[in-house]
Design an enzyme around this catalytic site. Structure first.
Site, PDB file in Angstrom:
ATOM      1  N   ARG A  62       0.791  -1.252   0.000  1.00  0.00           N
ATOM      2  CA  ARG A  62       0.000   0.000   0.000  1.00  0.00           C
ATOM      3  C   ARG A  62       0.819   1.295   0.000  1.00  0.00           C
ATOM      4  O   ARG A  62       0.242   2.370  -0.007  1.00  0.00           O
ATOM      5  CB  ARG A  62      -0.974   0.037   1.184  1.00  0.00           C
ATOM      6  CG  ARG A  62      -1.953  -1.118   1.227  1.00  0.00           C
ATOM      7  CD  ARG A  62      -3.021  -1.015   0.148  1.00  0.00           C
ATOM      8  NE  ARG A  62      -4.027  -2.072   0.269  1.00  0.00           N
ATOM      9  CZ  ARG A  62      -4.316  -2.935  -0.712  1.00  0.00           C
ATOM     10  NH1 ARG A  62      -3.703  -2.866  -1.874  1.00  0.00           N
ATOM     11  NH2 ARG A  62      -5.239  -3.855  -0.540  1.00  0.00           N
TER      12      ARG A  62
ATOM     13  N   ASP B 252      -1.522 -13.114  -0.614  1.00  0.00           N
ATOM     14  CA  ASP B 252      -2.285 -12.007  -1.210  1.00  0.00           C
ATOM     15  C   ASP B 252      -2.704 -11.034  -0.103  1.00  0.00           C
ATOM     16  O   ASP B 252      -3.835 -10.538  -0.071  1.00  0.00           O
ATOM     17  CB  ASP B 252      -3.499 -12.491  -2.010  1.00  0.00           C
ATOM     18  CG  ASP B 252      -4.025 -11.414  -2.970  1.00  0.00           C
ATOM     19  OD1 ASP B 252      -3.405 -10.328  -3.064  1.00  0.00           O
ATOM     20  OD2 ASP B 252      -5.054 -11.658  -3.623  1.00  0.00           O
TER      21      ASP B 252
ATOM     22  N   HIS C 131      -6.827  -3.323   4.306  1.00  0.00           N
ATOM     23  CA  HIS C 131      -7.845  -2.307   4.033  1.00  0.00           C
ATOM     24  C   HIS C 131      -8.247  -1.612   5.320  1.00  0.00           C
ATOM     25  O   HIS C 131      -8.361  -2.251   6.367  1.00  0.00           O
ATOM     26  CB  HIS C 131      -9.088  -2.934   3.394  1.00  0.00           C
ATOM     27  CG  HIS C 131      -8.883  -3.313   1.961  1.00  0.00           C
ATOM     28  ND1 HIS C 131      -8.646  -2.381   0.977  1.00  0.00           N
ATOM     29  CD2 HIS C 131      -8.853  -4.517   1.357  1.00  0.00           C
ATOM     30  CE1 HIS C 131      -8.489  -3.011  -0.183  1.00  0.00           C
ATOM     31  NE2 HIS C 131      -8.594  -4.309   0.020  1.00  0.00           N
TER      32      HIS C 131
HETATM   33 ZN   LIG Z   1      -3.116  -9.299  -5.090  1.00  0.00          ZN
HETATM   34 ZN   LIG Z   2      -5.053 -10.560  -7.536  1.00  0.00          ZN
END
Ligand SMILES: [Zn+2]
Ligand SMILES: [Zn+2]
Lengths: 311, 446
Positions: B64, B305, B309
């Site tokens: 991020r 992954d 958020h």
């Molecule tokens: Zn990803």
């Molecule tokens: Zn992805």
């Protein structure tokens, strides 16, 4: 007896006994609608918020009438006046209404699951009045009530639900409710409007309306949203209507007492012709009337058992 | 400084080792691996009943930074990585601005080295601005230090652009990491298309949205001879297509996430937005074939992954919530609890998917413990039980559906880039010697 739950979010949560209780209670409230002064003090002192973030005339006014007949205070909040439209989150909304000490909130929202989100953050009762393409539980309850009243029973009936099952919250709630009450459900629509794996809900899927309508006790039509054509879900309204619309020609061979139902508002000439909508076995107005008693019953069963209530 | 790790079960699949051994570390490098090493004046770390492995590598992480430093930074992400046992992570390019030019790569590497915890391997964009139109300046990005290219969530829809990207990337011998999703088939989708999306009235993301793109890219990879790596495989059909392509000699590898190996779409019944991910949670049948693929080698790697958020991105209506969950701090214990402990895969197999194979795919150092190499090493207590508490995360974001889960397998000590970074479940913020003097004398003999 009252419902032992805070919220009514889905039909799937309800068991058969709870559904029966709601229908029986609605029967006892029905009489109030025939009185010259349609009001009882049952929910005096309770505050109910009608929180409608999608346009709706009939469900909103039905809840409003139901609340007022039970002498509850009612506040109407619509998409135009709501802070949610201005970016307030549902969580903040829940906290705000909690601070105002409301007893129940009736929510209509364009997102599936929005009532769940609100209920998670709220101490008051949340009633789902339609969320996205998920459920519309009070519609299913009022439909059961109407069918029972007209045919004297529910269990053992055969009902066809016709139209845009994919996008219909009414279809989901009604399939679940009909199933629970022992109805054999057949869905009729083009395959593009049938959601994947729906057969797992123990329904039959067929494409030929002409055959199906001869076999069933109730033909339940869904409103077809005109914009679905743009999503390539069917080639034209004309073709949809010719395959799945109810007109006099098509219903010639149905059993004489077959009911024709529709959650409204209807698209005359698309899913139902004007002539069919006016036949005596098209009971669309009865559905609207049932809505008030069923919603009175529900408000009473959710709120009446709590301390502080009137009556 | 010398460290002697005693009596640990060394699991180093790249070197085909799985036995109780001692490891001597000197000046940040492995000096010796042997039975019963005896040496004067080393810090001894007792690893009996523990598992010692090469530092883990998470090849799919969203940090991020730049752009959403409120959700994660290179520093907080590196700390989360170390705490989770990962001494190396990639940083995916969908930042703001995206990693499509050398200066951002340099910034990431600069910050990562200043933080000095996990190694951060930037992944560059396949196309400029992740728009799927023109290929990025790959040579420049390679020069700056990217180890692979990906447009991740922005699948390259145009097959011609993908063909050119594959051809061009061959010059650098790095993989294209592909998030496979036909954007037309998945449009507005919220959840796996099937019984639960139907029941919950959520727009579906069908398995074929993934599979048609996997098929397309396998065909293109075969045609161009390019090296591709399929990210977060989630369906049975994808596993079958990849297995077939591998048989035919296509240069393809792939990864799966821990959550796709453990959770299924029926977990969505409460509309928990932490379970809203892309690709979505699939069916039990898909989970079974992902596990099979892991066992038979079709699936090479496990990657989290990790997608942080902010709360306001998740505490909203399901269809408005962002896709993704954090994973760095839960991956290893989840996999130990749900896969190793339940006999689905062995410990060496797990470590291979979490270290040796990612290193090989990305062509980066690490993934094994060999004398002379700079030490990235993790010591895990496979039996220690704990409860996941998101408020204790090092990650700035708490969007994990595993909050409250009782898991097994905790990272105790981590050496990263030659240095002891994490000891007895805590970061070594102070100088190493100080810590030993102050607190840990019971466990360590000087
Ligand atoms: Zn990803
Ligand atoms: Zn992805």
């Amino acid at each position: 007896m009252f419902l032992k739950r805070k919220d009514l979010l889905t039909i799937r949560d309800l068991d058969v006994e709870e559904i029966k209780l709601i229908l029986e209670t609605a029967s006892s409230f029905e009489e109030i609608l025939t009185r010259p002064i349609k009001k009882v003090p049952t929910l005096r002192g309770k505050t109910i918020v009608n929180f409608f973030l999608e346009p709706s005339t009939r469900t909103r006014s039905s809840f409003e009438l139901a609340a007022k007949m039970l002498s509850a205070e009612l506040i109407n909040i619509s998409a135009k006046t709501s802070a949610v439209a201005k970016g307030e989150s549902l969580k903040d909304t829940a906290k705000t209404f909690e601070a105002m000490k409301i007893d129940a909130l009736v929510i209509r929202h364009s997102s599936s699951g929005a009532p769940h989100l609100l209920a998670k953050f709220a101490n008051f009762s949340v009633i789902n009045a339609g969320d996205g393409t998920h459920e519309h539980p009070t519609q299913a309850l009022l439909d059961l009530f109407t069918i029972k009243k007209k045919l004297g029973k529910i269990s053992g009936l055969k009902i066809a639900i016709v139209g845009d099952i994919l996008h219909s919250r009414v279809a989901r709630s009604n399939i679940l409710a009909f199933n629970k009450m022992g109805v054999k459900v057949t869905l009729v629509a083009p395959p593009t409007l049938i959601p994947l794996d729906i057969e797992a809900l123990d329904v039959e899927v067929r494409y030929n309306l002409n055959e199906v309508i001869k076999e069933v006790d109730v033909v339940y039509l869904l409103r077809i949203q005109l914009e679905r054509q743009a999503e390539a879900l069917f080639p034209s309204i004309r073709e949809y209507s010719s395959l799945f619309g109810l007109n006099l020609e098509r219903i010639r061979e149905i059993k004489p007492n077959t009911l024709i139902m529709h959650p409204g508002p209807i698209n005359r000439g698309i899913e139902i012709s004007a002539e069919v909508a006016e036949l005596p076995n098209a009971i669309i107005a009865d559905q609207v009337e049932s809505g008030i008693s069923v919603r009175m019953a529900l408000l009473y069963l959710l709120l009446g058992g709590k301390t502080g209530g009137g009556g | 400084m010398k460290y002697l790790i005693k009596k640990g079960r060394l699991v180093d699949p790249a070197n085909r080792i799985d036995k109780i051994l001692d490891i001597l570390i000197e000046d940040g490098k492995i000096k010796a691996i042997d039975q019963e090493i005896e040496i004067e004046k080393a810090i001894i770390i007792d690893a009996s009943n523990k598992i010692v492995t090469p530092g883990l590598i998470d090849m799919h992480v969203h940090l991020r930074e730049p752009g959403r430093e409120d959700e994660e930074t290179i520093e907080s992400g590196s700390r989360a990585a170390i705490k989770g046992g990962f001494t190396a992570i990639t940083s995916m390019p969908n930042t703001d601005p995206p990693v499509d030019n050398a200066s951002i790569v340099e910034m990431i590497l600069e910050k990562a080295s200043r933080v000095g915890l996990a190694r951060v391997f930037p992944v560059g964009a396949i196309t400029k601005g992740l728009k799927g139109e023109e290929i990025s300046e790959m040579a420049d990005l390679i020069q700056a230090g990217v180890v692979a290219f990906s447009d991740d969530g922005n699948s390259v829809m145009n097959a011609l652009v993908m063909r050119r990207a594959m051809e061009y990337a061959k010059m650098f011998n790095v993989p294209l990491i592909l998030h496979e999703e036909d954007k037309n088939l998945s449009r507005h989708g919220q959840a796996n298309e099937g019984f639960y999306s139907t029941l919950l009235g959520l727009k579906g993301i069908p398995a074929v949205a993934e599979e048609v793109m996997v098929a397309r890219d396998l065909l293109l990879a075969k045609f161009t001879g390019a090296k591709i790596h399929i990210a977060h495989v989630s369906t049975k059909g994808s596993v079958a297509l990849i297995a077939q392509a591998k048989n035919e000699g296509v240069k393809v590898t792939c990864e799966v996430t821990p959550h796709h190996l453990i959770l299924t779409h029926d977990n969505l019944m409460d509309f928990d937005t932490n379970l809203k991910i892309n690709p979505p949670l699939r069916s039990r049948e898909d989970v079974e074939s992902l596990r099979e693929g892991l066992k038979d080698g079709t699936i090479d790697a496990i990657a989290s992954d990790h997608a942080p958020h902010a709360r306001q991105e998740k505490e909203v209506e399901f269809d408005l919530a962002s896709f993704g969950m954090v994973g760095l701090e839960t991956s290893l214990p989840l996999l130990i609890t749900e896969l190793v402990d339940k006999g689905v895969i062995s410990f060496p197999c797990l470590i291979e998917k979490l270290s040796a194979n990612p290193a090989k795919i990305l062509g980066v150092p690490g993934g094994k413990l060999s004398p002379g190499s700079s030490v990235d090493l993790v010591i895990i207590d496979p039996e220690e039980k704990f409860e996941v508490k998101v408020e204790k995360f090092e990650s700035k974001s708490h969007n994990s559906p595993f909050n409250g889960w009782k898991l097994k397998g905790l990272v105790k000590h981590v050496f990263s880039q030659g240095k002891l970074a994490f000891f007895e479940g805590a970061f070594l913020e102070l100088k190493e010697e100080q810590v030993f003097r102050e607190g840990a004398k019971k466990k360590v003999t000087l």
